[in-house]
Scaffold this active site. Structure first.
Site, PDB file in Angstrom:
ATOM      1  N   LYS A 108       0.849  -1.207   0.000  1.00 34.88           N
ATOM      2  CA  LYS A 108       0.000   0.000   0.000  1.00 34.88           C
ATOM      3  C   LYS A 108       0.873   1.242   0.000  1.00 34.88           C
ATOM      4  O   LYS A 108       0.626   2.189  -0.755  1.00 34.88           O
ATOM      5  CB  LYS A 108      -0.894   0.036   1.242  1.00 34.88           C
ATOM      6  N   GLN A 113      -5.282  -1.427   9.514  1.00 32.63           N
ATOM      7  CA  GLN A 113      -5.189  -2.781   8.957  1.00 32.63           C
ATOM      8  C   GLN A 113      -5.824  -3.797   9.918  1.00 32.63           C
ATOM      9  O   GLN A 113      -5.495  -3.829  11.099  1.00 32.63           O
ATOM     10  CB  GLN A 113      -3.698  -3.116   8.724  1.00 32.63           C
ATOM     11  N   ASP A 150     -11.710   2.810   3.633  1.00 34.56           N
ATOM     12  CA  ASP A 150     -12.007   1.378   3.584  1.00 34.56           C
ATOM     13  C   ASP A 150     -13.520   1.126   3.539  1.00 34.56           C
ATOM     14  O   ASP A 150     -13.956   0.016   3.255  1.00 34.56           O
ATOM     15  CB  ASP A 150     -11.448   0.703   4.852  1.00 34.56           C
TER      16      ASP A 150
END
Ligand code: NAD
Length: 296
Positions: free
Chosen positions: A53, A97, A120
């Site tokens: 990422k 995460q 997200d």
């Protein structure tokens, strides 16, 4: 033999479009768009993912802020970091995460992220926005699946779709997105009585289960479009080695399907590309700059 849907190539194209828009954003806003990624602990798969990422964020001309915290970080310290990122004008998108260590409440952490930085799309506000058709942020993997489907099929209107799996990360948002595209959607899961029969009715099959090669070719309607979200590591022919397979039995399914995503190289590469897309969208919204989001 089915057409192969090349997610790797599509993701490259999407990242290139994001990079163009990111350069334009920087020229107009006088700053780079920024993505903050928070990793707690040392899960090896998460470490690889976070590293990728970071690299791809920089490659798209955006700022990457990585926060790596030890596994024994307290929940209060993580929430304090999220609060600081919420308040930081250089940060347009925040991604924590998952999975988090067991002593942390994931829902509480997600709820602390400002929904307008929740690239997200896991915050309940964004889940609600998706369900009600309001602009927000959509989880990256299912949004990537819809992009691949529309690229292959054009309009999805009126098609029968089955989504196998009902997780908050993939199955449920996938079903919402397909409803928004005017598909007739069946959501199948571990308690579905006759899964092959449900799959056989579908023009579009999205498998997000986590069971290696579960969906067989003879379950499919001939010509169906198959999107395989599954990432499963299984033993390879060579002793001691492993290989990745999806939730669909590619060998038999590709004999019957009209088009199919491979594993690897299908849905997988889309997730980070869509995350970068969501981040550049968030940056424009934060700076109150207009641009055509549908062009991405
Ligand atoms: P999950 O474990 O949260 O959900 C799995 C779902 O499958 C559940 O809703 C369950 O009801 C359903 N299920 C389980 N057994 C079943 C059965 N026998 N028949 C029908 N349905 C069954 O998993 P998830 O997070 O949604 O992920 C699913 C898969 O997608 C995994 O392989 C994961 O690694 C992969 N994944 C890939 C990406 C990516 O490509 N970037 C992102 C997220 C998840």
């Amino acid at each position: 033999m089915a057409d192969i849907i090349d997610g790797k190539a599509f993701a490259e194209g999407l990242r290139a479009r994001v990079a163009t828009v990111a350069a334009d954003f920087e020229a107009k806003a006088g700053r780079k768009a920024g993505l903050a990624v928070v990793l707690v602990g040392e899960d090896p798969a998460s470490q690889v993912y976070v590293r990728n990422k970071g690299k791809q964020t920089l490659a798209c001309g955006m700022a990457s802020f990585e926060h790596k915290l030890p596994a024994d970080t307290s929940e209060a310290d993580l929430l304090a970091l999220v609060d600081r990122l919420n308040a930081d004008p250089a940060v347009d998108g925040i991604l924590v995460q998952l999975p988090l260590p067991a002593h942390m409440n994931e829902q509480k952490v997600i709820a602390t992220i400002n929904p307008d930085k929740d690239v997200d799309g896991f915050h309940v506000v964004n889940v609600g926005r998706l369900a009600t058709g309001l602009p927000g942020y959509v989880p990256c993997t299912p949004l990537g699946c819809v992009m691949l489907l529309k690229d292959k099929l054009g309009s999805l209107s009126g098609l029968d779709a089955v989504v196998i799996g009902r997780s908050n990360i993939v199955g449920k948002p996938m079903a919402q997105l397909l409803i928004a595209e005017s598909c007739t959607v069946t959501v199948a899961h571990s308690r579905t009585k006759d899964l092959p029969a449900a799959v056989r009715r579908a023009d579009i099959v999205v498998a997000a289960v986590g069971r290696p090669e579960m969906v067989k070719g003879d379950w499919l309607k001939p010509g169906a479009t198959v999107i395989d979200v599954g990432i499963n590591r299984v033993p390879a022919a060579e002793e001691g080695k492993t290989r990745l397979v999806g939730d669909v039995d590619f060998a038999s399914a590709s004999e019957v399907a009209g088009a199919i995503t491979p594993v690897p190289g299908g849905v997988g590469p889309m997730t980070i590309a869509v995350l970068l897309r969501n981040t550049i969208v968030a940056a424009h919204r934060a700076a109150d700059l207009a641009f055509d989001e549908s062009a991405l």
